[in-house]
Every structure is written in C-alpha cells, then in structure tokens.
Design a protein around this motif. Structure first.
Motif, PDB file in Angstrom:
ATOM      1  N   UNK A  47       0.840  -1.209   0.000  1.00  0.00           N
ATOM      2  CA  UNK A  47       0.000   0.000   0.000  1.00  0.00           C
ATOM      3  C   UNK A  47       0.874   1.258   0.000  1.00  0.00           C
ATOM      4  N   UNK A  48       2.095   1.119  -0.558  1.00  0.00           N
ATOM      5  CA  UNK A  48       3.069   2.204  -0.426  1.00  0.00           C
ATOM      6  C   UNK A  48       2.602   3.507  -1.071  1.00  0.00           C
ATOM      7  N   UNK A  49       1.849   3.403  -2.154  1.00  0.00           N
ATOM      8  CA  UNK A  49       1.373   4.644  -2.788  1.00  0.00           C
ATOM      9  C   UNK A  49       0.532   5.471  -1.830  1.00  0.00           C
ATOM     10  N   UNK A  50      -0.392   4.798  -1.148  1.00  0.00           N
ATOM     11  CA  UNK A  50      -1.283   5.509  -0.231  1.00  0.00           C
ATOM     12  C   UNK A  50      -0.474   6.169   0.882  1.00  0.00           C
ATOM     13  N   UNK A  51       0.546   5.461   1.355  1.00  0.00           N
ATOM     14  CA  UNK A  51       1.373   6.017   2.424  1.00  0.00           C
ATOM     15  C   UNK A  51       2.182   7.213   1.907  1.00  0.00           C
ATOM     16  N   UNK A  52       2.819   7.038   0.740  1.00  0.00           N
ATOM     17  CA  UNK A  52       3.648   8.123   0.203  1.00  0.00           C
ATOM     18  C   UNK A  52       2.809   9.355  -0.115  1.00  0.00           C
ATOM     19  N   UNK A  53       1.605   9.104  -0.631  1.00  0.00           N
ATOM     20  CA  UNK A  53       0.734  10.237  -0.962  1.00  0.00           C
ATOM     21  C   UNK A  53       0.370  11.019   0.300  1.00  0.00           C
TER      22      UNK A  53
END
Lengths: 378, 607
Positions: free
Chosen positions: A367-373
């Motif tokens: 879920x790295x995108x959600x975290x980075x966003x």
C-alpha cells in the motif's frame, strides 16, 4: 549488501521500435518502422551523445541501458555503433553493467553472440507469462516457447547475467497458470527477476477496455502477488525493490541509480535525465528527432524540499529503504525531523523504523502509494 | 361609475394545471396572441425564467405579467396573468397567488383527461372563490378526445364545460377562444378606489438596483410614487420610489395603481423578509383598519446542515445564502459547527423541494460544492428538570436519561387519488407511521384520504413516494396539527470508534434498527478502504445496534518505476494527494464528499 554507486551515473538509450505494440504498453515505441529508419535513428542517437557529452563531462558512467521499445530489433551492428560512440565520448567505466532489453523472437543465438562481443553483458528478457493464452491476451508478439529459446540462446552466447520479467494480474490469470509460469521461470535460472503487476495506463488499448477486461480482482491480484513472492523467495531470489528480485550481487545496478536518485543521462526520444537538481526530458517526437531537432527540454529544477521528497519516494522503493546517515550527508537535515509520520506507519506495521534506517515492510510495500501520498509533497 | 367602468376592462386570472398539461406553453401563446411579446422575442416558456424551473418543468415562485388585449369588438382590456407554483411545499404561495385573481384557467390535457392534481388545484381555486374557466389543451394529439374531456370536467369538477375553449397551445390553435373566454367568464375585479389602500403581496423579489420589487394586487384604494407605505403585519414603513405594471420583459413605471389592478411597488426595501407573501400593504397616512385575511409568516418545516465541501469556502457560502435570502423570506440560516464537517450553516426550509432548490441554486449560481446533512424537523423535548427545548439539530438532542417526553410535529394530510391506488397509498401511510382518519369517495373513481402523519416522515421524500406509488396521479396537501408525544431516539454512527456528529439523526424507535442497518451498509459501501480496518457502528446511546467493517486496503502500489521518468510518477502521487485533499476527515477515517452524500441520500427501499 549492494555496492554503492557513489558518484557514478547511468546512461540510458531509448530505442523506440517494436514488432508490434503490446496492448498494455505506454512506453514510447513505434511498430512497423523499416531498417532505414533504424539506421537514421541510430545516427541521431550517436549525434546526441556527442552533443551532450560536454555538458555531462564530469560524470562517470558505470551502467549503460538500452531500453525500449525493443532494442534487439536493431541489428547488433547498429547497437554496437551506439555503444562505441558512447565509449568514445563519455567516461564509461570498463566494468560497466551494459544491459539490453530483449523481446523473445527478436534475437537468435548468432545475434546475441554479436551483442556479447560488442560489450553487452546483461540481457533483460520479457517472458511475462508461460501461458500462450495470457501472452495473446497481452498482445505479446511471441509464445512462451520462443521466450524459453531466447533464454537458452542467451546462455549459449555466454550471457551470465539475465533478467526475466513476469507479470501478475494478467487477464485470465489464475493461481494454477501463475504456478506454471513460475515453474518455467525458475527452470531457466535467471540471475534477476522483475515481477510486477499489470497497470492500466491511460492511452493504452487496455485502459480503454478496462471495464470489460477479465482482470482478476484486487484480492486475487494480492493473492497472486503473495504466491509469486513466496515462490521466488523460496528459490533463493531476494526481493530488493518493490517488484525486483535477484540472486546476491545481481541487483540491477542501472535501476539502482534511479532509486537512489543518482545522476543519469537519457538519450533518444522520450528519454529522461537527472543531472544534479535538473530533470530533463526529450520530447517523444520521432519525426522531429530524425529531422535533427534538439528535443531536450528542462522538465523541472528540483527545490531542496522536492529533491528530499523524491529521494524518499524513490529510496523507499528499496527493501533497504533510506539510510538516515546518508540522508543527513546528502541534505544536511535529519530524516526523523522531516518525516515524523514514519513512526505512525511503523506502529501500523507498514514500516520499519530504526535509528539508522527507515523502510517499508512487505505489508507496507503493498500500500506504499497511499502512504507516500499522505507523507510527501505537502 | 368611472371606477367601475375602469375595472370592467380588467381581468386578473391564473392558470392551473396538472404537471405537463401545458400550462407554460399556453401562457406563452397568450402573450403572443396579445402581441405583448413579438413572436421573434419568444423564448420557450417565458414565464418560467429560472433555469431550474425550465428543467424541472415546474414553476417555483409566482410571477405575473400584464397583457394588453384588443377584443374583436374593439374594446381594450388589461389582462393580468398571475402564475402559480405547483408543489405542496409552496401551497401557501399558491393560495396567495390565487387570492390575487378573480378567475383561473383550468388546463386539461385532452388525451389524459382530469388528473388528481387538476382536481386538487381546482379545489384550491374554488376555495379562493375563483371563477373556473376550463381549457382543453393538446387537441392536436391523435389520442385527444375533446368530448370525453368535457364530460369529465362536468362530472368530476361539476362546472359547465360546454363551449369551453379547445386548443393546442403547442401549435397555436384556437388561442383567441381562450382570451374571449377570459373576458366573458372571469369576473371583473371589484373594489373601492377611494377606500384606504389594501394591496395583497403575492410575490416579491430582490433587485440589486431597485431593492425589493413587491408584486401586489390592489383590493381597495390607490397608491403612487412618494406615498409612505406600511406593511400591516409588521408596521414597517417605507417611502415608495415607484409603482408600475409587470410587463413581459420588465417593469414599467406608471403614475398610480388603483383598486382592481396588479402591479409592483419599489421602496428601497432591503430584504424580501420585510414584504412577505400574503401580507397587506396600506398607506401610513390613511391606513386600512384591518388586513386582508389569510396572512401567515413563512414557516420553516425542514432543517438541515449545509457545509461547503471545501472548508475554505465557508465565507462564499455565507455570502451566497445572504444573497438568496434577499429573495426568499422562507430561507433561514444560522452558523453551526460540526466536528466532522467544520463550519457551515443550519438552514430552515419550507419543505424538501425548497431545500433541493436552494442546494441547486447554491451549487449552480454560486459554484459551490456542498455537503448537506440529513433533513430534520423540529422536535420538542420536555426534560425531567421541567424545561422544554426545541431541537432542530440532532447534535443538540439531549441524553436519553434527561428526557421526560419527546414530541414530534404531526400534520393532517389530505391525499386525493384515483381508487386504483388507495391500497398502495394506505400502505405507504402505514409505513410512515400514519394514523388513518377517514376516507371519502369524491366520485366513482376518486377518493380523498385523511391521515395524521409525522412531519418527519413527510419530509423524507413522502411526496416522491406518493407520486411513484400512484403513477403520478395522487396529490397531497397538509396542514400542521401540532406536536404529539412520540418515542424518539437519536441514532449515532461511529467510525473506528469515533462518533461522527454529522451522521446522527433523530428517528422513531420502531424505525431505528432498519435505518441503522441500512446506513451502516451504505457507509461500508462508500468508505474507501483505508490503511487500516475501519469498524462502523450504529448506536443508540451506548448500545450498538448495527455494525459493519471496511477492510483495510490491500494493494496500492506503483509496480514499475524505471526509465527515469520520475516526474510522472511524482505527478501520480500528487494527483492521489489532490484526491485526498477533497476528502473529509471523519475522525481517523477519510471519506469523499460524494460518498458522504451517497450515505445520506435516501434510496428507493427507504421510501
């Protein structure tokens, strides 16, 4: 631990030609160009290398990467000319990693031997799937058998560093079909594996057909991904980046340049460069390029803040994550002070946070995108 | 006698019809036929000049227009056409508009015949002592049956229809017959020009140059620029700047308005709240002794919280509401704060349609994205400590332990329907906690039902449900009956253990479980997967009565990042971030305004 590419840079050469466009592909490439166009393009590529050599004179390149497109559509002769030109005008280390992307059915043993002789020492081969039905669904121009033959031919030609791509979440893909693909993959014993999920990119036939494509649902893709990663780990391939696995010492040095935010020079249409804080892009305009136009434009000049956030965005793609000491040396600021949110993600089990290092866990990668966003570009 | 001679050449009338029977088209044709509007200036449905009205095919606020008509015998007449709204939310406005007339054209579709709304409107007109002139419309349709339609008008409404005009407004057939019938059948106004001024306000609107333009029908007396006017309900006084008539394309000044006439008054009045519909205008120097009957100040029946989707636009929302209020005395608002939604306004409306219209106007005319909480009526609570409190916002609902008795507003509803749908509508009223009072046959095919219904049920799309269960034939009218004891509870929703105030509402105990389950499910369907699992709970006090779970997000990853095109990858993240910015933070959970609205929106199963 992987070797650091300190003060070294990567050279990327874009070859925008393919036998046919795959239905999911949004890279810049053109099908159906003749040998004459290939030759003119290579001539321009060599010209661009010469033109830009002065501006990157301070860089030492330890990787060269022919990407595409399908670079192996070009004759070994043409590819060799480009490589020679680069060696002549740029500072390229003798032991540089020199990769060529290769699609099955575009290269036989003889051709690959010639590439080997020209100095290419790594091939990245698009296997994608061992199921011919899935390959057809993707619009790939080859069968599984052809891919296997290409790998054998590469071994015969003396390549000791092969990377194979496999795709997850292909239309019709099941656990069983993935098992067969992974069996085939492991039987070929590559040094490096990229295992990434299909992404529907705007402007592709797949994107346009997204509502009717028989794609596996989110939970199935997650299951397929876990299955693939477990199988690869069991076979001795260590995950070192979100989608990349390698036997010890065979990580892609070229791609590490991107993820560590090292300098790189991109030549050819649609190629991107990072020189210091300046991001450059070449317009994806084949006709203009062939006409001799200068297609290089500045895309962005990174501020301190944006540079830091990009560094984190890219660095966290790696399993080793961000080295906080390196961060401090590079930016003169404390990572922990700038990114306090990491602690919260660590509590949620999405990240590892030690005094020296911050990195995603397997769960966090998913879920790295959600975290980075949430975390970056505020 | 000059007075009577003058008035004998005036006709004041309105047009009433079932929706889609061609009221607005007929009005357009009358304007054309009197050359009041040149054909080339005609814009379809001139009278309905709000976009919203044109789209919905309903008239929201009354409007009036003066037509100059030369009869075939050479006599000149002034015809004042007063348009009326067609929805139960605006019944009061309808009754005031009708009161400004002596007659009404009752338009009936020749292919459809009389319908419930025709009848309901006819009764309204009869109540207002109007002369009813039937007009059979749409005779160009192949399915038109003029004779059958005449017979129906005579049988059902009991008014003679022999020789009534049969027209096609659409193709412009027999329109002069209508004008002749107006002259012949609508009585001329009566009144005493020399008596003190009594003018009925039937509409008003705010103009940024003129202030409030008050539309009036003079019963007695006369009024001119320079007079000092007085509103009889409030005693407020204003110096009149202008008086005049209402022309199709605007206002036309004149020296004096006299008894029997329809026109406008401007007096630099700042807000339509000062000139409410139904009030009587008189002159401060020589006031009338009593006002015209039937005035009732605008009364909000429905309350809801309105919030800007983008919190930064709170100021814009306030400005927009202020602007709308200049023109709409029935719109109330005051600031309120929600933990979940931030700063917004608690707004009062005449009914649900009024609320929807205000929302749409805020969104269209002021470009605002809104989040609206579930509509609520005003509940009355007697507390154990003896105090009484009125609750228009569920957030202020007292703790159950403090409540001695809760009361909810109840209306006496009258429903007129063809007999075929009686069963359906009785079921509907039963579902909505209605108490049956009686049922009367109006004729062989038509029934009037009386029910006592909680207003809170009426505001929950009752009108739409009524229409859908009667294929559009039933009509509804209601009047407040008062507050009655009720078993009410406040239903709360918790996301990830935290209560979300904007989702709370007050509901009857018997309906709490069903509604709780439904909304919990909708929350589950509409809350995007977060990085963590989100439990959803519905609670009455400390008691959880329904629960659902939003599973944690499993996959959101950029698989490929090669080729050095980092700017594009970054843009993807930034885009994702933009999407998140629009999200509302409800406790630790993020939800988009659209999803929030989807949760609050009623769907068919709930109707």
């Amino acid at each position: 631990m992987m070797k650091k590419n300190k003060a070294t840079a990567g050279l990327y050469l874009h070859i925008p030609f393919c036998l046919q466009k795959c239905l999911y592909c949004d890279f810049c490439s053109f099908a159906g160009q003749d040998g004459d166009t290939h030759a003119r393009y290579v001539e321009r590529l060599c010209r661009e290398i010469v033109d830009r050599a002065v501006s990157v004179g301070q860089l030492t390149f330890d990787t060269v990467y022919f990407g595409g497109g399908t670079p192996t559509l070009l004759s070994p002769d043409l590819l060799g000319r480009v490589l020679d030109t680069a060696r002549t005008h740029l500072c390229i280390l003798p032991d540089a990693e020199v990769t060529v992307e290769c699609n099955p059915a575009t290269a036989d043993a003889a051709k690959l031997s010639l590439l080997r002789e020209a100095g290419v020492n790594r091939l990245s081969i698009g296997l994608q799937s061992a199921d011919d039905g899935e390959l057809r669904a993707l619009g790939r121009a080859h069968t599984a058998k052809a891919a296997i033959e290409t790998v054998r031919a590469a071994r015969q030609a003396g390549f000791g560093n092969l990377s194979l791509d496999v795709m997850l979440g292909i239309p019709h893909q099941t656990r069983d079909s993935l098992d067969r693909t992974l069996d085939t993959l492991l039987s070929l014993s590559p040094e490096h594996i990229s295992a990434y999920s299909l992404i529907l990119e705007e402007g592709t036939p797949f994107y346009d057909a997204r509502d009717t494509l028989p794609l596996p649902d989110e939970d199935t893709v997650v299951a397929l991904t876990e299955q693939a990663f477990a199988t690869l780990a069991g076979a001795g391939y260590a995950r070192y980046e979100i989608s990349n696995f390698a036997r010890a010492g065979f990580e892609s040095r070229h791609n590490l340049h991107y993820w560590r935010m090292d300098d790189y020079l991109g030549v050819g249409i649609a190629a991107h460069s990072l020189i210091g804080r300046e991001r450059l892009q070449n317009r994806p305009d084949l006709a203009a390029y062939l006409d001799g136009e200068d297609i290089t434009e500045r895309e962005e000049l990174l501020s301190d803040e944006v540079a830091r956030d990009e560094y984190v965005m890219l660095g966290l793609r790696l399993v080793e994550g961000i080295d906080k000491r390196e961060f401090r040396e590079r930016f003169g600021l404390e990572f922990d002070a700038l990114y306090p949110a990491i602690k919260g993600y660590a509590r949620m089990g999405l990240m590892l946070d030690t005094p020296d290092r911050a990195a995603f866990t397997d769960k966090g990668f998913a879920v790295s995108n959600a975290v980075l966003a949430e975390m970056l570009f505020n | 006698m000059a007075n009577n001679e003058r008035m004998s050449h005036i006709r004041n009338f309105s047009i009433i019809a079932h929706i889609d029977h061609g009221k607005s088209t007929l009005a357009d044709r009358l304007l054309e036929a009197t050359q009041t509007v040149a054909q080339r200036d005609m814009e379809a449905q001139l009278l309905d000049n709000m976009d919203l009205e044109r789209e919905r095919g309903i008239t929201i606020k009354a409007r009036a227009v003066k037509l100059d008509y030369e009869a075939p015998d050479g006599e000149h007449y002034t015809l004042n056409l007063i348009d009326t709204p067609g929805h139960v939310d605006f019944n009061y406005e309808v009754s005031r508009s009708l009161n400004a007339c002596e007659g009404a054209l009752l338009v009936v579709d020749a292919s459809q015949g009389i319908e419930a709304q025709t009848l309901a409107n006819a009764y309204l007109a009869i109540d207002a002592d109007l002369e009813i002139v039937p007009v059979i419309n749409k005779i160009d349709l192949p399915s038109a049956d003029i004779e059958k339609c005449r017979a129906e008008i005579e049988d059902v409404i009991g008014i003679p229809a022999e020789g009534c005009p049969a027209v096609s407004a659409k193709v412009g057939l027999n329109i002069p017959d209508v004008l002749e019938a107006v002259i012949r059948d609508v009585p001329a106004p009566e009144g005493d020009e020399d008596a003190p001024l009594k003018a009925l306000v039937f509409d008003s609107y705010y103009d940024s140059y003129l202030g409030v333009v008050v539309m009036v029908r003079l019963r007695d007396g006369s009024v001119r620029a320079g007079d000092r006017m007085m509103m009889m309900s409030t005693g407020a006084q204003f110096d009149i700047v202008d008086v005049g008539t209402l022309e199709p394309f605007g206002l036309k000044k004149c020296d004096v308005l006299r008894a029997g006439e329809v026109g406008y008054i401007t007096a630099s009045i700042k807000s339509v709240g000062d000139t409410q519909v139904g009030d009587t205008v008189t002159l401060a120097t020589n006031p009338a002794t009593e006002a015209l009957p039937g005035f009732r100040p605008a009364q909000s029946m429905v309350y809801a919280g309105i919030y800007p989707a983008d919190g930064a636009r709170y100021g814009d929302l306030r400005d927009a509401l202020e602007k709308l209020q200049l023109n709409d005395a029935a719109l109330l608002f005051e600031p309120e704060t929600s933990i979940a939604l931030g700063f917004g306004f608690r707004c009062g409306f005449l009914g649900l349609l009024h609320m929807e219209i205000i929302e749409e106007r805020l969104e269209r005319e002021f470009n605002l994205d809104l989040i609206t909480t579930a509509p609520s009526v005003i509940y009355k609570i007697e507390k154990r400590d003896g105090t009484v409190t009125m609750i228009d916002n569920p957030s202020n609902y007292p703790d159950a332990a403090e409540i001695a008795q809760a009361f909810e507003p109840v209306v006496r509803a009258s429903i007129i329907t063809p007999t075929d749908f009686v069963g359906n509508l009785m079921d509907l009223c039963q579902d909505r906690r209605g108490v049956f009072i009686d049922m009367k046959y109006l004729d062989q095919t038509r029934v009037e039902l009386h029910y006592d219904l909680p207003l809170g049920e009426i505001v929950y799309d009752f009108f739409d449900a009524l229409k859908s269960r009667s294929r559009g034939y039933a009509s509804l009218d209601y009047e407040m009956k008062g507050y009655e004891p009720s078993k009410l509870v406040k239903l709360d929703f918790l996301l990830n253990g935290e209560q979300v105030d904007a989702l709370s509402f007050i509901v009857h105990e018997d309906k709490a479980y069903g509604r709780a389950r439904k909304i919990a499910e909708k929350l589950k369907d509409n809350i995007p997967r977060q990085l963590f699992e989100v439990p959803i709970q519905a609670a009455i006090g400390a008691k959880i009565i329904a629960r659902e779970t939003v599973k944690a997000m499993r996959k959101d990853v950029l698989a490929k990042c090669y080729g050095g095109d980092i700017t594009r990858k970054k843009k993807l993240l930034e885009k994702q971030k933009e999407g998140k910015k629009k999200m509302r933070q409800l406790g630790s959970v993020q939800i988009s305004p659209e999803a929030f609205m989807a949760v609050l929106k009623l769907d068919d199963e709930e109707k």
